[in-house]
Scaffold this motif. Structure first.
Motif, PDB file in Angstrom:
ATOM      1  N   GLY A  39       7.402  25.503  78.477  1.00  0.00           N
ATOM      2  CA  GLY A  39       6.146  24.941  78.015  1.00  0.00           C
ATOM      3  C   GLY A  39       5.985  23.466  78.265  1.00  0.00           C
ATOM      4  N   ILE A  40       6.842  22.853  79.076  1.00  0.00           N
ATOM      5  CA  ILE A  40       6.789  21.426  79.351  1.00  0.00           C
ATOM      6  C   ILE A  40       5.965  21.197  80.621  1.00  0.00           C
ATOM      7  N   PRO A  41       4.927  20.345  80.589  1.00  0.00           N
ATOM      8  CA  PRO A  41       4.129  20.094  81.798  1.00  0.00           C
ATOM      9  C   PRO A  41       4.988  19.493  82.894  1.00  0.00           C
ATOM     10  N   ARG A  42       4.893  20.085  84.068  1.00  0.00           N
ATOM     11  CA  ARG A  42       5.676  19.616  85.205  1.00  0.00           C
ATOM     12  C   ARG A  42       4.880  19.820  86.486  1.00  0.00           C
ATOM     13  N   GLU A  43       5.426  19.247  87.560  1.00  0.00           N
ATOM     14  CA  GLU A  43       4.924  19.540  88.903  1.00  0.00           C
ATOM     15  C   GLU A  43       5.578  20.839  89.361  1.00  0.00           C
ATOM     16  N   LEU A  44       4.784  21.889  89.445  1.00  0.00           N
ATOM     17  CA  LEU A  44       5.319  23.203  89.788  1.00  0.00           C
ATOM     18  C   LEU A  44       5.452  23.404  91.292  1.00  0.00           C
ATOM     19  N   ALA A  45       4.586  22.791  92.067  1.00  0.00           N
ATOM     20  CA  ALA A  45       4.632  22.960  93.523  1.00  0.00           C
ATOM     21  C   ALA A  45       3.876  21.805  94.152  1.00  0.00           C
ATOM     22  N   ARG A  46       4.136  21.590  95.427  1.00  0.00           N
ATOM     23  CA  ARG A  46       3.464  20.554  96.210  1.00  0.00           C
ATOM     24  C   ARG A  46       2.951  21.194  97.501  1.00  0.00           C
ATOM     25  N   LEU A  47       1.661  21.067  97.750  1.00  0.00           N
ATOM     26  CA  LEU A  47       1.028  21.680  98.911  1.00  0.00           C
ATOM     27  C   LEU A  47       0.668  20.605  99.913  1.00  0.00           C
ATOM     28  N   THR A  48       0.903  20.897 101.186  1.00  0.00           N
ATOM     29  CA  THR A  48       0.599  19.958 102.263  1.00  0.00           C
ATOM     30  C   THR A  48      -0.681  20.381 102.963  1.00  0.00           C
ATOM     31  N   PRO A  49      -1.661  19.476 103.096  1.00  0.00           N
ATOM     32  CA  PRO A  49      -2.905  19.855 103.765  1.00  0.00           C
ATOM     33  C   PRO A  49      -2.672  20.252 105.211  1.00  0.00           C
ATOM     34  N   GLY A  50      -3.576  21.111 105.710  1.00  0.00           N
ATOM     35  CA  GLY A  50      -3.477  21.603 107.066  1.00  0.00           C
ATOM     36  C   GLY A  50      -4.057  20.640 108.088  1.00  0.00           C
ATOM     37  N   PRO A  51      -4.283  21.098 109.313  1.00  0.00           N
ATOM     38  CA  PRO A  51      -4.809  20.223 110.370  1.00  0.00           C
ATOM     39  C   PRO A  51      -6.209  19.718 110.035  1.00  0.00           C
ATOM     40  N   ALA A  52      -6.502  18.517 110.534  1.00  0.00           N
ATOM     41  CA  ALA A  52      -7.770  17.868 110.211  1.00  0.00           C
ATOM     42  C   ALA A  52      -8.888  18.393 111.090  1.00  0.00           C
ATOM     43  N   GLN A  53     -10.067  18.487 110.508  1.00  0.00           N
ATOM     44  CA  GLN A  53     -11.295  18.818 111.207  1.00  0.00           C
ATOM     45  C   GLN A  53     -12.312  17.737 110.878  1.00  0.00           C
ATOM     46  N   VAL A  54     -12.670  16.916 111.867  1.00  0.00           N
ATOM     47  CA  VAL A  54     -13.542  15.765 111.659  1.00  0.00           C
ATOM     48  C   VAL A  54     -14.961  16.141 112.066  1.00  0.00           C
ATOM     49  N   GLU A  55     -15.893  15.875 111.163  1.00  0.00           N
ATOM     50  CA  GLU A  55     -17.297  16.158 111.426  1.00  0.00           C
ATOM     51  C   GLU A  55     -18.142  15.114 110.703  1.00  0.00           C
ATOM     52  N   ALA A  56     -18.948  14.373 111.476  1.00  0.00           N
ATOM     53  CA  ALA A  56     -19.859  13.354 110.937  1.00  0.00           C
ATOM     54  C   ALA A  56     -19.110  12.321 110.102  1.00  0.00           C
ATOM     55  N   GLY A  57     -17.916  11.931 110.543  1.00  0.00           N
ATOM     56  CA  GLY A  57     -17.151  10.921 109.833  1.00  0.00           C
ATOM     57  C   GLY A  57     -16.376  11.408 108.634  1.00  0.00           C
ATOM     58  N   ILE A  58     -16.438  12.704 108.322  1.00  0.00           N
ATOM     59  CA  ILE A  58     -15.718  13.270 107.183  1.00  0.00           C
ATOM     60  C   ILE A  58     -14.577  14.133 107.708  1.00  0.00           C
ATOM     61  N   THR A  59     -13.381  13.871 107.203  1.00  0.00           N
ATOM     62  CA  THR A  59     -12.196  14.638 107.587  1.00  0.00           C
ATOM     63  C   THR A  59     -11.963  15.733 106.554  1.00  0.00           C
ATOM     64  N   ARG A  60     -11.877  16.972 107.041  1.00  0.00           N
ATOM     65  CA  ARG A  60     -11.654  18.118 106.178  1.00  0.00           C
ATOM     66  C   ARG A  60     -10.326  18.767 106.551  1.00  0.00           C
ATOM     67  N   ARG A  61      -9.535  19.059 105.548  1.00  0.00           N
ATOM     68  CA  ARG A  61      -8.231  19.699 105.755  1.00  0.00           C
ATOM     69  C   ARG A  61      -8.114  20.900 104.826  1.00  0.00           C
ATOM     70  N   PRO A  62      -7.962  22.097 105.379  1.00  0.00           N
ATOM     71  CA  PRO A  62      -7.819  23.282 104.520  1.00  0.00           C
ATOM     72  C   PRO A  62      -6.406  23.388 103.958  1.00  0.00           C
ATOM     73  N   VAL A  63      -6.316  23.979 102.778  1.00  0.00           N
ATOM     74  CA  VAL A  63      -5.039  24.178 102.106  1.00  0.00           C
ATOM     75  C   VAL A  63      -5.070  25.540 101.438  1.00  0.00           C
ATOM     76  N   THR A  64      -3.998  26.295 101.613  1.00  0.00           N
ATOM     77  CA  THR A  64      -3.865  27.595 100.946  1.00  0.00           C
ATOM     78  C   THR A  64      -2.726  27.518  99.957  1.00  0.00           C
ATOM     79  N   ALA A  65      -3.015  27.835  98.706  1.00  0.00           N
ATOM     80  CA  ALA A  65      -1.994  27.818  97.655  1.00  0.00           C
ATOM     81  C   ALA A  65      -1.237  29.135  97.674  1.00  0.00           C
ATOM     82  N   ASP A  66      -0.398  29.302  98.688  1.00  0.00           N
ATOM     83  CA  ASP A  66       0.369  30.541  98.844  1.00  0.00           C
ATOM     84  C   ASP A  66       1.597  30.462  97.942  1.00  0.00           C
ATOM     85  N   LEU A  67       1.373  30.658  96.655  1.00  0.00           N
ATOM     86  CA  LEU A  67       2.434  30.557  95.661  1.00  0.00           C
ATOM     87  C   LEU A  67       2.717  31.920  95.054  1.00  0.00           C
TER      88      LEU A  67
END
Length: 933
Positions: A254-282
């Motif tokens: 019951g102690i709050p902790r960091e349970l996992a760390r996810l790394t963003p995927g490859p970048a997709q740049v559109e109109a100056g905004i960078t988007r990176r998909p992430v799947t929480a495959d836990l």
């Protein structure tokens, strides 16, 4: 500010000091240096002689130049020069300060607010009225321009909000009192486009100059793009880099902790905004404990995705023959194979058809059953978005009206196909490779998986499109079709090993997992969580992504909740009956464009030269001392070197970084890490009180939000600090109040935590810092102040259990009579405060088997209810604030309470060194011998 080429001077009048340089040159030339003294006995013969034409030696020109350089550099430094400063705007009739105040503005809020306060005070000093527009979607009245102190106070109290920024739809009514011309606008932007921003830019540009200040910290947004298992996220930013995503939640204790760390995927740049998909495959068990996903190092509500029902394990209802139907062969029944395959990726329940529909599962699995109604609750459930998975079997094959069976993705032929039938195969068929565009894409088919029997589908034009798995001869094994908003899936073979070897292979589990993942809906298609009724906020976030308990929760209509975060629906957790839904502040972002506006360059407004000039003056003085010592020689040379060293020691300890803007960024150490979570979102610098507590030991107490309780804590620790200074070599500085949400606890050694019934529960990040504080050697004194009336256990107080429950505390025990805490300075038999007799708890002495004791055996927590701060508390005159007992006995109890405080602090600072009793027998024997003599 006066400009001289690319250099601006904040105090140009100090440059008049340069006019004194010629006078200084004349004085230095007129005054000779100190004569060199040489002892020579023959000079006695010259006594009384007078030189009729004395000639004084002049100071060398290079030494004069060094001294003039030092003076000139000091004069220029005190004039506060800045390289390429931001030019002061032309005088304006009025100033309007516009601030993006949504969740995305939180990371750079401190810098933006400081700039706004400085601009407002500067405009009011010139007599220009100032108005403020916070783009938080709540401004409805006309803007009021004033020149009093109310606006800087409003700026200091302003905070970013836990929803996207938005401007009023029509600028005209709000600018009713603004001048038609001569209106200057300072626009503190977060770099993103927001609703109605373009209309406001046009309206303000028509009334005067618009100056845009880009954000000091680029915004980052975390959005959930897909729920179900596994959930999908997307990181959006205006920069090419993206931080990791932290999955936070309680561990099994019951102690709050960091349970996992996810790394963003490859970048997709559109109109100056960078988007990176992430799947929480836990793993499902881990995913079920996650309470929030948060971008690492980004303090913003837009960087947080709260967990709700969409992160839970999917619920599967299995409908089939009951256990009595296969009694004696339970391990061979289809029900056993399905439950075993679903153990992990889903939470399976067994129920009848009506009970399964009432449970509102994500998927219903029906085993070998025919004659389902074409209309009714099951059909409505599927049409509403459910997934129905059916398995074939002998009962379906023997059904007389199989061709008319409803709720199937394809029409079936009666009788099926097996080796003993009219359409005998001769040999079992293997499974063909899966379609790369289908739901089973990427799964490898084992060679030993074969199918001996199946239900055949009637030929149709769409049979191939509905077949998501086929045999080697092209006949369908798994078919799928849409039904309303839901799906119908049919396995043409059995769920056990009677017709095929598929159920006893790992491929069967993987195929079911893929189908379960397909049962998740896109976020835009989740109306079921917000249909009908009203939703009540349980916990709300503030603009920095911290918990902010709603003092007066107001129910929200479902249709309003479905529109996302807004001033009516702050980001947080909402509940309606047994349903729980999270409203997050993250939304799609777009880069802002500023046609016709003046945009300041990103970064610092100018490079201060004051530190460089002061450093140059100090170096010139040091060279002057060195040159003077060289000219004098002998003892004077050594004296000059000593003076140089003294000057260097005088300059070195000064921490010029504490003076904002005094040291250029190039002189500061590079820190590649983002600001730690212990720093307050309003500032990136350490709290000066905490720095003082680290350099000059100070007792610290937790700020509870109750002014009366916080004042009591400060008075109590002040009294204990005075006792320590009078009786020990410890001389604490003034006590420090600690905000658990922002303070860097690593600078502290001791923390007094009074337990109050009105104290809010700290956030998960605060408990993470507290656990690191305890593991790093810190100590917390919990004082329930209830005289132990709640019970005899360490957690008997409900408020204490609520506040201390999430901490990673060791096993506790009542303080033994021989504990180090009872003899670290004074020998004590009891540990009273304002109350006496309550039990005091510390960590048990037992160390983990095979390992050393935690923190060298020093207890990280001390728990009690004797109200120690009230016994220690003193007023400004040093007199006790509270009565303790009555008469002499009461004052004796107060004295013992102070002794306990001294023992406690000595225990904190020195540890358990007095627990070492190895020399006690030898010392006793020596004392005995001394007495016998």
């Amino acid at each position: 500010m006066m400009m001289l080429g690319p250099i601006g001077f904040a105090a140009p009048w100090l440059l008049l000091g340069l006019a004194a340089l010629p006078l200084l040159w004349w004085l230095l030339r007129a005054l000779p240096p100190v004569p060199r003294r040489v002892r020579f006995p023959g000079t006695v013969l010259l006594a009384g002689l007078v030189d009729p034409q004395p000639v004084a030696r002049r100071t060398p020109w290079w030494l004069l130049m060094l001294r003039l350089l030092a003076v000139a550099a000091a004069v220029l430094a005190f004039a506060a020069p800045i390289w390429r400063p931001v030019a002061d705007p032309a005088p304006e009739d009025a100033l309007l300060i516009v601030m993006d105040a949504g969740a995305t503005a939180a990371p750079g809020w401190a810098a933006a607010r400081s700039r706004a306060i400085s601009a407002a005070e500067g405009a009011m000093s010139r007599g220009a009225p100032v108005a403020l527009l916070l783009a938080d979607g709540q401004q409805t009245a006309a803007l009021t321009f004033s020149a009093d102190d109310s606006l800087p106070a409003a700026l200091r109290a302003a905070q970013p909000q836990p929803w996207p920024a938005a401007y009023p739809p029509d600028p005209a009514p709000l600018l009713e009192h603004a001048p038609a011309a001569g209106l200057g606008t300072l626009w503190l932007s977060d770099g993103l486009d927001h609703p109605n921003r373009a209309a406001w830019l046009i309206a303000l540009a028509a009334r005067g100059t618009v100056r845009v200040v880009p954000p000091a910290t680029p915004p980052h947004v975390l959005r959930m793009t897909r729920d179900g298992h596994p959930p999908g996220f997307e990181v959006q930013a205006t920069t090419p880099t993206a931080p990791d995503i932290l999955a936070l939640g309680p561990d099994p204790q019951g102690i709050p902790r960091e349970l996992a760390r996810l790394t963003p995927g490859p970048a997709q740049v559109e109109a100056g905004i960078t988007r990176r998909p992430v799947t929480a495959d836990l793993p499902p068990e881990l995913l079920g404990r996650v309470t929030r996903f948060q971008l690492d190092g980004v303090e913003s509500a837009a960087a947080v995705v709260l967990g709700d029902d969409r992160l839970r394990r999917p619920v599967m209802a299995v409908v089939g023959p009951g256990p009595s139907a296969d009694e004696g062969q339970a391990l061979l029944s289809p029900r056993h194979f399905i439950l075993s395959a679903l153990d992990g990726p889903a939470r399976a329940i067994e129920a009848g058809l009506s009970d399964a529909i009432a449970a509102k599962p994500d998927v219903i699995v029906i085993l070998d059953r025919a004659g389902l109604p074409a209309a009714g609750p099951l059909a409505e459930w599927v049409a509403g978005g459910g997934m129905l998975i059916r398995f074939a079997g002998p009962r379906m094959a023997a059904a007389p009206d199989l061709a008319l069976e409803p709720l199937l993705p394809v029409a079936l032929r009666p009788g099926g196909r097996d080796m003993g039938g009219a359409l005998s195969w001769g040999e079992p068929r293997a499974i063909a490779p899966f379609d790369p565009d289908g739901p089973f894409a990427g799964l490898t088919v084992p060679r030993d998986v074969t199918v001996r029997a199946q239900l055949m589908a009637e030929p149709s034009p769409d049979l191939s499109a509905r077949s998501i798995a086929v045999l080697s001869d092209g006949t369908p094994l798994v078919t799928r079709a849409g039904y309303g908003q839901g799906q119908l899936v049919l396995f043409h073979s059995t769920a056990n090993a009677d017709w095929s070897s598929l159920p006893i292979s790992g491929l069967f589990v993987q195929m079911l997992q893929r189908l379960i993942d397909g049962a998740g809906r896109e976020i835009a298609d989740t109306p079921s969580l917000t249909e009908g009724g009203s939703w009540t906020p349980l916990r709300l976030l503030d603009g920095f992504g911290r918990w902010n308990d709603s003092p007066d929760p107001v129910p929200v209509a479902a249709e309003v909740l479905a529109q996302g975060a807004s001033p009516q629906v702050p980001a947080g957790i909402y509940a309606s009956g047994e349903r729980v839904v999270a409203v997050n502040a993250g939304a799609p972002i777009a880069r802002a464009e500023w046609p016709g506006a003046q945009i300041e360059a990103a970064g610092a407004p100018g490079l201060p030269l004051q530190a460089w000039l002061l450093l140059l003056a100090a170096l010139a003085l040091m060279l002057d001392l060195l040159g003077s010592a060289a000219l004098r020689g002998g003892v004077q040379r050594r004296g000059g070197l000593v003076a140089i060293l003294a000057l260097a020691l005088l300059i070195a300890p000064q921490d010029l970084r504490a003076q904002e803007g005094l040291i250029p960024d190039l002189l500061l150490p590079y820190n590649p890490l983002p600001p730690s979570e212990s720093e307050a979102p309003e500032t990136a610098q350490l709290d000066p009180d905490l720095v003082r507590a680290a350099s000059h030991f100070a007792l610290a107490y937790v700020l509870t939000g109750d002014p009366e309780l916080d004042g009591l804590s400060r008075a109590g620790l002040t009294g204990l600090s005075q006792t320590l200074a009078a009786r020990t070599t410890v001389e604490p500085s003034a006590p420090v109040g600690v905000d658990l949400e922002t303070a860097d606890l690593s600078l502290l050694a001791f923390l007094y935590w009074p337990v109050g019934d009105r104290q809010p529960l700290p956030s998960a990040q605060a408990y993470l810092r507290l656990n690191r504080f305890l593991r790093g050697g810190g100590m917390i004194l919990f004082d329930s102040r209830d005289a132990d009336l709640a019970g005899s256990s360490a957690d008997a107080s409900g408020d204490l259990r609520r506040l201390a429950g999430p901490l990673d505390m060791p096993q506790l025990q009542i303080v033994p009579r021989d504990h180090v805490l009872t003899r670290s300075f004074y020998l004590l038999d009891s540990l009273p405060g304002r109350f006496d007799g309550g039990q005091v708890w510390v960590a048990a002495d037992a160390a983990p088997e095979g390992g050393a004791a935690v923190n060298d055996g020093v207890s990280p927590v001390v728990i009690g209810g004797n109200a120690w701060a009230e016994a220690w508390a003193v007023d400004q005159r040093g007199l006790p604030l509270f009565a303790v007992g009555s008469g002499f006995d009461g004052e004796r109890q107060r004295e013992i309470a102070h002794r306990f405080g001294v023992n406690l602090i000595m225990y904190v600072l020195t540890g358990n060194y007095k627990s070492d009793q190895i020399h006690v027998p030898a010392l006793l024997q020596r004392l005995q011998r001394e007495q016998l003599r």
